[in-house]
Design an enzyme around this catalytic site. Sequence first.
Site, mmCIF file in Angstrom:
data_model
loop_
_atom_site.group_PDB
_atom_site.id
_atom_site.type_symbol
_atom_site.label_atom_id
_atom_site.label_comp_id
_atom_site.label_asym_id
_atom_site.label_seq_id
_atom_site.Cartn_x
_atom_site.Cartn_y
_atom_site.Cartn_z
ATOM 1 N N PRO A 194 0.824 -1.207 0.000
ATOM 2 C CA PRO A 194 0.000 0.000 0.000
ATOM 3 C C PRO A 194 0.860 1.259 0.000
ATOM 4 C CG PRO A 194 0.070 -0.942 2.204
ATOM 5 C CD PRO A 194 0.802 -1.888 1.309
ATOM 6 N N PRO A 195 0.495 2.272 -0.780
ATOM 7 C CA PRO A 195 1.247 3.525 -0.704
ATOM 8 C C PRO A 195 1.056 4.141 0.686
ATOM 9 C CG PRO A 195 -0.392 3.539 -2.493
ATOM 10 C CD PRO A 195 -0.657 2.330 -1.677
ATOM 11 N N CYS A 196 2.158 4.532 1.331
ATOM 12 C CA CYS A 196 2.062 5.063 2.699
ATOM 13 C C CYS A 196 2.365 6.550 2.676
ATOM 14 C CB CYS A 196 3.045 4.352 3.613
ATOM 15 S SG CYS A 196 2.582 2.656 3.903
ATOM 16 N N GLN A 197 1.374 7.361 2.320
ATOM 17 C CA GLN A 197 1.644 8.800 2.212
ATOM 18 C C GLN A 197 1.016 9.593 3.353
ATOM 19 O OE1 GLN A 197 -0.441 8.277 -1.165
ATOM 20 N NE2 GLN A 197 1.252 8.329 -2.617
#
Length: 348
Positions: A82-85
């Site tokens: 998952p993109p962790c932004q």
Amino acid sequence: MSERCVLKVLDLFCGCGGLSLGLEQAGFDIELGIDIWQDALTTFKANHIDSETHCQDLSEVNFDEVSNRYLPTGVDLIVGGPPCQGFSISGKRDPDDPRNKLYTAFLKAVDHFKPKAFIMENVPNLASMNQGKIRDTIVKEFESIGYTVSHRNLLASDFGVPQNRRRFIMVGLLGGDQFDFPSPTHMKNKISCEQAISDLVESSIMDGAKYPLESQSLYQAEMRVGSSGVFNHETTKHTEKTVSIISLVPDGGNYKALPDSLKGIRNVNIAWTRYNSQKPSLTIDTGHRHHFHYKFNRVPTVRESARLQSFPDKFVFLCSKTSQYKQVGNAVPPILGRVLGEQLKKHL
Ligand SMILES: C[S@@+](CC[C@H](N)C(=O)[O-])C[C@H]1O[C@@H](n2cnc3c(N)ncnc32)[C@H](O)[C@@H]1O
């Protein structure tokens, strides 16, 4: 008696399924891949025919429904990147920040299914962002739902992938055990670009046609296993100007080899880079066209990129060529997935 392992996997943000393929090679059963991108799922399904796919934004997925529809007997392993932004500078996670939704979806899925293990992959600098606070917050959140978390940055070429791709890998085991990361197998004998792709010729090959050359290395022979011919080897036609400029760059060279008048013609330093035939490639990107073949005056084809990512030739990429480059560039190298899967099986 068959020793076939029936550990079941749910792949979130599955893309075309590079990680899934590696896990399958290690003996796992890929039950379901979820992604928002239909192109990637089309390739995923064509190459994982026994697996289901589900196309939806993961921030909107209801895991009760997924469970009832596809996974009534649960899963043993959840994987994904998952993109962790949505982490603030302090390293805290704001659960109301919409950018957090994708990481939250992964956490929710793990909490819902309570698999024996999870593998979360991400960009290597996740480990050091905000002095490691983001990483530590993630670890604590998984610990609070019962997992013991181990993490490491891994370099794909250390494990026999002909590419210097780094990924941050976090592995959680339900209960008290720390995951024992696999030891590098190829520190001193890395697979080079030449070993990976020298049997693929300068010009295009029609999909399904016979290999024009014998395999020239053990790696190439291994990549050909189970393949009926060459697919996805359509070359890019560059302008005459591009061809004349890249022809000035030697094997392993870059823009520094160009005369001053040509150096700034593309606005990035990585432009006009040629792979080094005797080393693993640079990280395969999603089709930016800055990295060229070590010998030919063109960018690598989708098949050459796939070889450098350790996809076997029988894994065929579907949809447009632009989409295929993106699918390949997004993937976790299957060999890295296989090595992680084999190690994980010792724990499960
Ligand atoms: C790095 S790629 C995954 C690569 C994959 N693990 C592999 O090995 O082939 C990330 C994937 O996340 C998907 N993605 C991005 N945002 C998403 C969302 N909101 N819901 C579901 N999937 C999403 C992208 O379409 C992409 O395929």
